[in-house]
Scaffold this motif. Structure first.
Motif, short mmCIF file in Angstrom:
data_model
loop_
_atom_site.label_atom_id
_atom_site.label_comp_id
_atom_site.label_asym_id
_atom_site.label_seq_id
_atom_site.Cartn_x
_atom_site.Cartn_y
_atom_site.Cartn_z
N ILE A 20 4.19 2.45 16.46
CA ILE A 20 3.02 2.50 15.58
C ILE A 20 3.22 1.46 14.49
CG2 ILE A 20 3.88 4.36 14.10
CD1 ILE A 20 0.89 5.34 14.05
N GLU A 21 2.19 0.69 14.24
CA GLU A 21 2.20 -0.32 13.19
C GLU A 21 1.27 0.16 12.08
OE1 GLU A 21 0.88 -4.98 12.60
OE2 GLU A 21 1.13 -4.19 14.61
N THR A 22 1.84 0.42 10.91
CA THR A 22 1.07 0.95 9.78
C THR A 22 1.19 0.01 8.59
OG1 THR A 22 3.00 2.25 9.08
CG2 THR A 22 1.39 3.37 10.49
N HIS A 27 -4.45 -5.30 2.97
CA HIS A 27 -3.80 -6.54 2.56
C HIS A 27 -2.27 -6.44 2.55
CE1 HIS A 27 -7.75 -7.89 1.55
NE2 HIS A 27 -7.92 -6.88 0.72
N ALA A 28 -1.74 -5.25 2.81
CA ALA A 28 -0.29 -5.04 2.77
C ALA A 28 0.36 -5.51 4.07
CB ALA A 28 0.02 -3.58 2.52
N GLU A 59 2.32 5.70 4.91
CA GLU A 59 1.40 4.57 5.03
C GLU A 59 0.11 4.95 5.74
OE1 GLU A 59 4.69 0.97 4.96
OE2 GLU A 59 3.81 1.51 6.89
N ILE A 60 0.20 5.72 6.81
CA ILE A 60 -1.01 6.04 7.56
C ILE A 60 -1.89 7.05 6.82
CG2 ILE A 60 -0.26 7.96 9.04
CD1 ILE A 60 -1.61 6.33 11.38
N THR A 61 -1.29 7.86 5.96
CA THR A 61 -2.13 8.76 5.17
C THR A 61 -2.77 8.03 3.99
OG1 THR A 61 -0.19 9.61 3.99
CG2 THR A 61 -0.99 10.92 5.85
N ALA A 62 -2.17 6.93 3.57
CA ALA A 62 -2.77 6.11 2.51
C ALA A 62 -3.84 5.19 3.09
CB ALA A 62 -1.69 5.28 1.81
N PHE A 63 -3.62 4.72 4.30
CA PHE A 63 -4.53 3.78 4.97
C PHE A 63 -4.53 4.12 6.45
CE2 PHE A 63 -5.49 -0.40 6.90
CZ PHE A 63 -6.69 -0.68 6.25
N PRO A 64 -5.47 4.96 6.91
CA PRO A 64 -5.39 5.53 8.26
C PRO A 64 -5.71 4.60 9.42
CG PRO A 64 -7.16 6.55 6.99
CD PRO A 64 -6.50 5.58 6.09
#
Length: 147
Positions: A20-22, A27-28, A59-64
């Protein structure tokens, strides 16, 4: 609700690990981690082995919006938090069936209380879906048995 194709579901159900790539924002810089994935009743689920402390989970909960790497195929996905206890229980059972404790010492860790709360359902998405800051918040939904 968007659905994975039957071929994608079959592929995911047979893969032991995916990458998984998160990222924390559009922009991060991205971060890749191998994870386990299960297909249960036509839906794709993941969980963080490290619970809420897992970097990819934070990361995925900040940016899904994320990407699953399946050998040479890349699937853009969106994560949706699962809060329904019946679904969480089914995902736990699916994890233990796919990754039996006899062949993996990590399987039991994936059903610990501090880990089951990190259950996420994945759906196909576009990498550019999150242009509105409000859309970047991870949704929470309880799923009925029919869903």
């Amino acid at each position: 609700m968007k659905r994975f194709t039957e071929d994608q579901l079959q592929h995911l159900s047979h893969m032991k690990t995916v990458v998984i790539e998160t990222r924390l924002s559009s922009h991060a810089r991205s971060h890749s981690t191998p994870i386990w994935v299960v297909v249960e009743d036509g839906d794709v689920y993941i969980r963080s082995y490290r619970g809420q402390a897992g970097r990819w989970y934070q990361e995925i909960t900040a940016f899904p919006s994320a990407v699953l790497h399946l050998n040479r195929e890349q699937l853009a996905i969106r994560a949706i938090r699962v809060t329904d206890e019946a679904t969480i229980t089914r995902v736990s059972q699916a994890l233990l069936q796919k990754y039996p404790t006899s062949s993996s010492s990590y399987a039991e860790s994936m059903v610990r209380d501090e880990v089951v709360g990190t259950t996420l359902r994945l759906e196909p998405a576009s990498l550019s879906w999150a242009t509105d800051p409000e859309e970047r918040k991870i949704p929470s939904k309880s799923f009925s048995p029919e869903e």
